[in-house]
Enzyme design. Structure first.
Site, mmCIF file in Angstrom:
data_model
loop_
_atom_site.group_PDB
_atom_site.id
_atom_site.type_symbol
_atom_site.label_atom_id
_atom_site.label_comp_id
_atom_site.label_asym_id
_atom_site.label_seq_id
_atom_site.Cartn_x
_atom_site.Cartn_y
_atom_site.Cartn_z
ATOM 1 N N TYR A 153 47.034 59.708 55.864
ATOM 2 C CA TYR A 153 48.132 60.128 55.144
ATOM 3 C C TYR A 153 49.369 60.104 55.818
ATOM 4 C CZ TYR A 153 51.111 63.745 53.521
ATOM 5 O OH TYR A 153 52.144 64.566 53.345
ATOM 6 N N HIS A 154 49.510 60.688 57.121
ATOM 7 C CA HIS A 154 50.688 60.777 57.929
ATOM 8 C C HIS A 154 51.425 59.550 58.164
ATOM 9 C CE1 HIS A 154 49.070 64.979 58.520
ATOM 10 N NE2 HIS A 154 50.435 65.251 58.257
ATOM 11 N N SER A 183 47.130 61.185 60.944
ATOM 12 C CA SER A 183 46.189 60.886 60.082
ATOM 13 C C SER A 183 46.737 59.742 59.297
ATOM 14 C CB SER A 183 45.790 62.139 58.807
ATOM 15 O OG SER A 183 46.890 62.041 57.981
ATOM 16 N N THR A 207 57.111 64.385 55.587
ATOM 17 C CA THR A 207 56.260 65.566 56.190
ATOM 18 C C THR A 207 56.685 65.808 57.765
ATOM 19 O OG1 THR A 207 54.014 66.055 57.081
ATOM 20 C CG2 THR A 207 54.384 63.918 56.492
ATOM 21 N N ASP A 226 54.424 61.158 36.134
ATOM 22 C CA ASP A 226 53.029 61.350 36.947
ATOM 23 C C ASP A 226 51.950 60.520 36.194
ATOM 24 O OD1 ASP A 226 52.630 63.934 38.840
ATOM 25 O OD2 ASP A 226 50.864 63.001 38.073
ATOM 26 N N LYS A 244 53.521 57.984 55.670
ATOM 27 C CA LYS A 244 54.912 58.856 55.643
ATOM 28 C C LYS A 244 55.820 58.119 56.558
ATOM 29 C CE LYS A 244 54.046 61.958 52.256
ATOM 30 N NZ LYS A 244 54.994 62.086 51.098
HETATM 31 N N1 LIG Z 1 51.917 70.684 49.901
HETATM 32 C C1 LIG Z 1 52.420 70.746 50.921
HETATM 33 O O1 LIG Z 1 52.139 71.468 51.917
HETATM 34 C C2 LIG Z 1 53.157 69.382 51.437
HETATM 35 C C3 LIG Z 1 53.635 69.804 52.720
HETATM 36 C C4 LIG Z 1 54.540 68.467 53.291
HETATM 37 C C5 LIG Z 1 55.031 67.481 52.501
HETATM 38 N N2 LIG Z 1 54.419 67.597 51.041
HETATM 39 C C6 LIG Z 1 54.621 66.192 50.430
HETATM 40 O O2 LIG Z 1 55.198 66.758 49.023
HETATM 41 C C7 LIG Z 1 54.979 65.740 48.165
HETATM 42 C C8 LIG Z 1 54.137 66.685 47.056
HETATM 43 O O3 LIG Z 1 53.111 67.415 47.449
HETATM 44 P P1 LIG Z 1 52.024 68.328 46.646
HETATM 45 O O4 LIG Z 1 51.389 69.315 47.410
HETATM 46 O O5 LIG Z 1 52.943 68.833 45.422
HETATM 47 O O6 LIG Z 1 51.106 67.249 46.229
HETATM 48 P P2 LIG Z 1 50.286 67.256 44.737
HETATM 49 O O7 LIG Z 1 49.168 66.119 44.957
HETATM 50 O O8 LIG Z 1 49.872 68.421 44.284
HETATM 51 O O9 LIG Z 1 51.129 66.368 43.712
HETATM 52 C C9 LIG Z 1 51.539 65.070 43.857
HETATM 53 C C10 LIG Z 1 51.847 64.478 42.568
HETATM 54 O O10 LIG Z 1 51.861 62.834 42.478
HETATM 55 C C11 LIG Z 1 51.108 62.464 41.637
HETATM 56 N N3 LIG Z 1 51.024 61.018 42.113
HETATM 57 C C12 LIG Z 1 50.352 60.545 42.972
HETATM 58 N N4 LIG Z 1 50.328 59.322 43.116
HETATM 59 C C13 LIG Z 1 50.889 58.825 41.979
HETATM 60 C C14 LIG Z 1 51.270 57.599 41.399
HETATM 61 N N5 LIG Z 1 50.981 56.434 42.235
HETATM 62 N N6 LIG Z 1 52.044 57.417 40.322
HETATM 63 C C15 LIG Z 1 52.534 58.529 39.645
HETATM 64 N N7 LIG Z 1 52.135 59.683 40.380
HETATM 65 C C16 LIG Z 1 51.377 60.051 41.215
HETATM 66 C C17 LIG Z 1 49.944 63.254 41.597
HETATM 67 O O11 LIG Z 1 49.366 62.998 40.097
HETATM 68 C C18 LIG Z 1 50.561 64.528 41.695
HETATM 69 O O12 LIG Z 1 50.638 65.214 40.256
HETATM 70 C C19 LIG Z 1 53.852 64.891 48.676
HETATM 71 O O13 LIG Z 1 54.498 63.576 48.754
HETATM 72 C C20 LIG Z 1 53.467 65.600 50.011
HETATM 73 O O14 LIG Z 1 53.126 64.595 50.997
HETATM 74 C C21 LIG Z 1 53.647 68.542 50.673
#
Ligand SMILES: NC(=O)c1ccc[n+]([C@@H]2O[C@H](COP(=O)([O-])OP(=O)(O)OC[C@H]3O[C@@H](n4cnc5c(N)ncnc54)[C@H](O)[C@@H]3O)[C@@H](O)[C@H]2O)c1
Length: 403
Positions: A189-190, A187, A145, A31, A193
């Protein structure tokens, strides 16, 4: 299994890392802590007091006896280091959470749009090329997602798991083909994905990479059996207008006496999953990888669908809160129905944790305990999908006295 959890310091990644570690897997978190840095940029903090990453890993070892590795590495920009780490750890499975994941943040301004695309697309592509270059035969589980499908495109037809069978007219008659479900991102973001999906299809076909793409619904809840073992292991809880997700925001708002912020009519129907099921689904996915040569396996990682207004009413009834109807900052249909197939996870043994008053109560307790950490000026969402769209003023300027 040796498992690398990319993005393992985040909301889903941290509880997943601890769950897998608890189940005996050898876990290394990768991370770059970019999520914590975005908190600094947005001048907001997790509602829960998350500890520095080395401290939380140390506490986990103290309470569980299991060591978890950590490497601070930017997947999007540090390709050579990524290769070196892969060669050192030689993971059998990789879970990829490491992307910028907030739709509102991705629409905030030109910089955040560019950052989201650069970060997410490059991180995923670097990982795929590094797997090919090193020849490491790890199965890859990526968090996608439900938003890649868009909402309302297929009318009342349930959303399939990734692929759609279509009929193609040819001069010799119709042929049937299975295609990726049309991408319909709402968006930037989407959109990243949906680009990930194309990269997965290519690298599975060309290089035989074994890839599972989990199209996850909106995650709610905070704690798991592992993160609740010590307060210093607490999971993050985003409540702000950019990163907070709808149900957790309602729980926090009700707990501090803030009206529940419904965008538009609240007629949007979305898919949900509790964080406890997220971590279970990940283990199911790493235990059931596709074979080399298979197309990416796509599973819809969600357990139930709800209309936003129904959720608001439920929280308002259970916890006693008002509902505020605010201008919708997103460009999306006011209302949509949503039916989703999730047969694969059910067949693989997932026992869904569905919305219940008990779990709402857990959210209320977390929010009530840390209510003094809330900055009311960060609650209303101000990232709009197009310049000039209307936003609401703050509904509350000072936190109401504790009930
Ligand atoms: N939280 C939700 O409701 C949800 C829903 C659907 C999908 N997701 C997907 O699940 C995944 C995790 O979501 P989350 O809510 O835990 O997000 P989050 O932002 O809390 O965690 C993502 C982590 O990835 C790290 N990160 C980002 N870019 C990076 C890079 N280039 N190198 C190294 N580390 C990096 C960030 O520091 C963070 O700790 C995401 O890909 C998100 O799209 C989440």
């Amino acid at each position: 299994m040796r498992v690398m959890v990319l993005g393992g310091d985040g909301f889903c990644g941290w509880p997943t890392s601890l769950y897998l570690s608890d189940r005996g897997h050898e876990v290394t978190i990768i991370d770059n802590l970019s999520r914590r840095k975005i908190d600094v940029e947005l001048e907001v903090e997790s509602l829960t007091p998350i500890r520095p990453v080395s401290e939380r890993i140390g506490v986990w070892e103290e309470v569980s006896g299991h060591a978890v590795g950590f490497v601070n590495l930017d997947l999007a920009t540090e390709y050579d280091r990524l290769v070196a780490v892969l060669e050192k750890i030689r993971p059998e499975a990789i879970v990829h959470f490491a992307e910028q994941r907030a739709a509102p943040y991705s629409m905030r301004n030109t910089h955040t749009k560019r950052y989201t695309v650069d970060n997410n697309v490059r991180a995923t592509h670097n990982l795929l090329t590094a797997l090919v270059a090193t020849g490491i035969d790890a199965s890859l589980v990526h968090l996608g997602t439900m938003g890649v499908y868009g909402y309302g495109w297929s009318g009342s037809a349930p959303i399939p798991e990734g692929y759609l069978t279509v009929k193609v007219p040819t001069p010799d008659g119709e042929i049937e083909r299975e295609i990726l479900h049309p991408a319909n991102p709402g968006s930037v973001y989407h959109m990243t994905k949906t680009l990930d999906q194309l990269m997965f299809s290519f690298y599975a076909k060309n290089d035989g990479l074994r890839i599972t793409d989990l199209h996850q619904g909106i995650v709610w809840g905070t704690q798991t059996d592992q993160t609740s073992r010590d307060e210093r292991l607490i999971n993050r809880f985003d409540y702000d207008g950019d990163y907070g997700t709808v149900l957790n925001r309602f729980l926090m708002q009700a707990a501090i006496g803030h009206p529940l912020t419904v965008h538009g009519t609240g007629g949007q129907t979305r898919a949900f999953i509790h964080i406890r099921d997220t971590v279970r689904c990940i283990e199911i996915a790493i235990n059931n990888p596709p074979l080399a040569g298979d197309k990416p396996r796509v599973l819809n990682q969600m357990t139930e669908t709800h209309r936003v207004l129904d959720l608001a009413k439920m929280v308002a009834d259970v916890m006693g809160a008002d509902i505020a109807y605010l201008p919708n900052p997103r460009r999306e249909a006011d209302e949509n129905d949503l039916a989703v197939r999730n047969d694969q996870f059910l067949a693989l043994g997932l026992k869904p944790t569905t919305l219940s008053e008990g779990l709402l109560e857990e959210g209320r307790l977390v929010a009530a305990r840390y209510r003094d950490r809330v900055d009311p000026s960060k609650i209303v969402c101000r990232s709009v999908w197009r310049a000039g769209m209307e936003t609401a003023d703050d509904l509350v300027t000072e936190l109401p006295a504790q009930a």
